[in-house]
Design a protein around this motif. Structure first.
Motif, PDB file in Angstrom:
ATOM      1  N   VAL A  62       0.840  -1.204   0.000  1.00  0.00           N
ATOM      2  CA  VAL A  62       0.000   0.000   0.000  1.00  0.00           C
ATOM      3  C   VAL A  62       0.871   1.249   0.000  1.00  0.00           C
ATOM      4  N   PHE A  63       1.943   1.244   0.800  1.00  0.00           N
ATOM      5  CA  PHE A  63       2.865   2.376   0.834  1.00  0.00           C
ATOM      6  C   PHE A  63       3.499   2.618  -0.538  1.00  0.00           C
ATOM      7  N   LEU A  64       3.935   1.542  -1.188  1.00  0.00           N
ATOM      8  CA  LEU A  64       4.547   1.684  -2.517  1.00  0.00           C
ATOM      9  C   LEU A  64       3.564   2.249  -3.531  1.00  0.00           C
ATOM     10  N   PHE A  65       2.345   1.718  -3.546  1.00  0.00           N
ATOM     11  CA  PHE A  65       1.348   2.224  -4.489  1.00  0.00           C
ATOM     12  C   PHE A  65       0.971   3.668  -4.166  1.00  0.00           C
ATOM     13  N   TRP A  66       0.927   4.026  -2.885  1.00  0.00           N
ATOM     14  CA  TRP A  66       0.626   5.407  -2.502  1.00  0.00           C
ATOM     15  C   TRP A  66       1.662   6.350  -3.111  1.00  0.00           C
ATOM     16  N   ARG A  67       2.948   5.995  -2.988  1.00  0.00           N
ATOM     17  CA  ARG A  67       4.018   6.821  -3.550  1.00  0.00           C
ATOM     18  C   ARG A  67       3.906   6.918  -5.070  1.00  0.00           C
ATOM     19  N   ILE A  68       3.577   5.816  -5.727  1.00  0.00           N
ATOM     20  CA  ILE A  68       3.446   5.821  -7.188  1.00  0.00           C
ATOM     21  C   ILE A  68       2.298   6.721  -7.605  1.00  0.00           C
ATOM     22  N   PHE A  69       1.149   6.620  -6.914  1.00  0.00           N
ATOM     23  CA  PHE A  69      -0.002   7.455  -7.263  1.00  0.00           C
ATOM     24  C   PHE A  69       0.310   8.931  -7.059  1.00  0.00           C
ATOM     25  N   LYS A  91       3.292  10.415  -7.128  1.00  0.00           N
ATOM     26  CA  LYS A  91       4.244  10.863  -8.136  1.00  0.00           C
ATOM     27  C   LYS A  91       3.615  10.950  -9.520  1.00  0.00           C
ATOM     28  N   ALA A  92       2.547  10.192  -9.754  1.00  0.00           N
ATOM     29  CA  ALA A  92       1.842  10.260 -11.031  1.00  0.00           C
ATOM     30  C   ALA A  92       0.852  11.411 -11.061  1.00  0.00           C
ATOM     31  N   GLY A  93       0.686  12.112  -9.953  1.00  0.00           N
ATOM     32  CA  GLY A  93      -0.245  13.232  -9.906  1.00  0.00           C
ATOM     33  C   GLY A  93      -1.669  12.794  -9.636  1.00  0.00           C
ATOM     34  N   LEU A  94      -1.856  11.596  -9.123  1.00  0.00           N
ATOM     35  CA  LEU A  94      -3.186  11.079  -8.806  1.00  0.00           C
ATOM     36  C   LEU A  94      -3.365  11.068  -7.288  1.00  0.00           C
ATOM     37  N   ALA A  95      -4.569  10.730  -6.840  1.00  0.00           N
ATOM     38  CA  ALA A  95      -4.863  10.711  -5.409  1.00  0.00           C
ATOM     39  C   ALA A  95      -4.206   9.495  -4.746  1.00  0.00           C
ATOM     40  N   GLY A  96      -3.495   9.724  -3.660  1.00  0.00           N
ATOM     41  CA  GLY A  96      -2.812   8.658  -2.949  1.00  0.00           C
ATOM     42  C   GLY A  96      -3.726   7.591  -2.364  1.00  0.00           C
ATOM     43  N   PRO A  97      -4.924   7.966  -1.835  1.00  0.00           N
ATOM     44  CA  PRO A  97      -5.793   6.937  -1.245  1.00  0.00           C
ATOM     45  C   PRO A  97      -6.293   5.884  -2.231  1.00  0.00           C
ATOM     46  N   LEU A  98      -6.066   6.079  -3.524  1.00  0.00           N
ATOM     47  CA  LEU A  98      -6.421   5.018  -4.471  1.00  0.00           C
ATOM     48  C   LEU A  98      -5.616   3.754  -4.199  1.00  0.00           C
ATOM     49  N   SER A  99      -4.499   3.899  -3.518  1.00  0.00           N
ATOM     50  CA  SER A  99      -3.677   2.732  -3.223  1.00  0.00           C
ATOM     51  C   SER A  99      -4.346   1.794  -2.218  1.00  0.00           C
ATOM     52  N   LEU A 100      -5.328   2.292  -1.481  1.00  0.00           N
ATOM     53  CA  LEU A 100      -6.010   1.443  -0.505  1.00  0.00           C
ATOM     54  C   LEU A 100      -6.859   0.372  -1.173  1.00  0.00           C
ATOM     55  N   LEU A 101      -7.079   0.496  -2.485  1.00  0.00           N
ATOM     56  CA  LEU A 101      -7.798  -0.562  -3.200  1.00  0.00           C
ATOM     57  C   LEU A 101      -7.022  -1.871  -3.213  1.00  0.00           C
ATOM     58  N   ASP A 151      -6.068  -1.064  -9.530  1.00  0.00           N
ATOM     59  CA  ASP A 151      -4.990  -0.080  -9.379  1.00  0.00           C
ATOM     60  C   ASP A 151      -4.053  -0.084 -10.573  1.00  0.00           C
ATOM     61  N   LEU A 152      -3.688  -1.253 -11.045  1.00  0.00           N
ATOM     62  CA  LEU A 152      -2.796  -1.328 -12.204  1.00  0.00           C
ATOM     63  C   LEU A 152      -3.460  -0.765 -13.456  1.00  0.00           C
ATOM     64  N   CYS A 153      -4.766  -0.992 -13.616  1.00  0.00           N
ATOM     65  CA  CYS A 153      -5.479  -0.416 -14.763  1.00  0.00           C
ATOM     66  C   CYS A 153      -5.547   1.107 -14.659  1.00  0.00           C
ATOM     67  N   ILE A 154      -5.762   1.622 -13.459  1.00  0.00           N
ATOM     68  CA  ILE A 154      -5.784   3.073 -13.277  1.00  0.00           C
ATOM     69  C   ILE A 154      -4.425   3.660 -13.639  1.00  0.00           C
ATOM     70  N   LEU A 155      -3.356   3.028 -13.174  1.00  0.00           N
ATOM     71  CA  LEU A 155      -2.023   3.541 -13.484  1.00  0.00           C
ATOM     72  C   LEU A 155      -1.692   3.411 -14.968  1.00  0.00           C
ATOM     73  N   ALA A 156      -2.192   2.369 -15.607  1.00  0.00           N
ATOM     74  CA  ALA A 156      -1.858   2.149 -17.013  1.00  0.00           C
ATOM     75  C   ALA A 156      -2.586   3.120 -17.938  1.00  0.00           C
ATOM     76  N   PHE A 157      -3.825   3.459 -17.610  1.00  0.00           N
ATOM     77  CA  PHE A 157      -4.636   4.225 -18.550  1.00  0.00           C
ATOM     78  C   PHE A 157      -4.905   5.666 -18.123  1.00  0.00           C
ATOM     79  N   ALA A 158      -4.420   6.085 -16.976  1.00  0.00           N
ATOM     80  CA  ALA A 158      -4.656   7.452 -16.510  1.00  0.00           C
ATOM     81  C   ALA A 158      -3.635   8.403 -17.130  1.00  0.00           C
ATOM     82  N   GLN A 159      -4.019   9.668 -17.192  1.00  0.00           N
ATOM     83  CA  GLN A 159      -3.099  10.711 -17.645  1.00  0.00           C
ATOM     84  C   GLN A 159      -2.193  11.074 -16.479  1.00  0.00           C
ATOM     85  N   TRP A 160      -0.902  10.859 -16.616  1.00  0.00           N
ATOM     86  CA  TRP A 160       0.049  11.156 -15.550  1.00  0.00           C
ATOM     87  C   TRP A 160       0.386  12.638 -15.606  1.00  0.00           C
ATOM     88  N   ASN A 161       0.083  13.374 -14.544  1.00  0.00           N
ATOM     89  CA  ASN A 161       0.345  14.805 -14.465  1.00  0.00           C
ATOM     90  C   ASN A 161       1.704  15.029 -13.824  1.00  0.00           C
TER      91      ASN A 161
END
Length: 105
Positions: free
Chosen positions: A32-39, A41-51, A62-72
């Protein structure tokens, strides 16, 4: 196997299951901590990692969100004192133009 042995085996199994559960919770918290950091850094909301807690469906989401989201992400500025990249000339080299002939009289 007598009752005494069965009781000791049951106690040992319960102790091991507690240790395994504790290790699994530590690993899940680390993921969860790793995904929080990735979200973040990608400019997305960190609590998405709780999924990820909803294993394995949450991980796939989570992997689909990271793959298809626009990284800001703002590109990092170049380091101070660095030279711009020097790219090699294109290959094959372009032949030089033919020499011009002086006019004949």
């Amino acid at each position: 196997m007598d009752q005494y042995q069965a009781q000791h085996i049951g106690v040992a199994m319960a102790g091991m299951m507690g240790i395994f559960l504790f290790i699994a919770l530590i690993i899940l918290a680390f993921i969860v901590f790793l995904f929080w950091r990735i979200f973040v850094k990608a400019g997305l909301a960190g609590p998405l990692s709780l999924l990820v807690i909803l294993w394995p469906i949450g991980l796939i989401v989570d992997l689909c969100i990271l793959a298809f989201a626009q990284w800001n992400v703002v590109p990092a500025p170049p380091a101070y004192g660095t030279m711009p990249p020097n790219y090699p000339p294109p290959y094959p080299p372009v032949p030089p133009p033919p020499p011009s002939q002086p006019p004949q009289l």
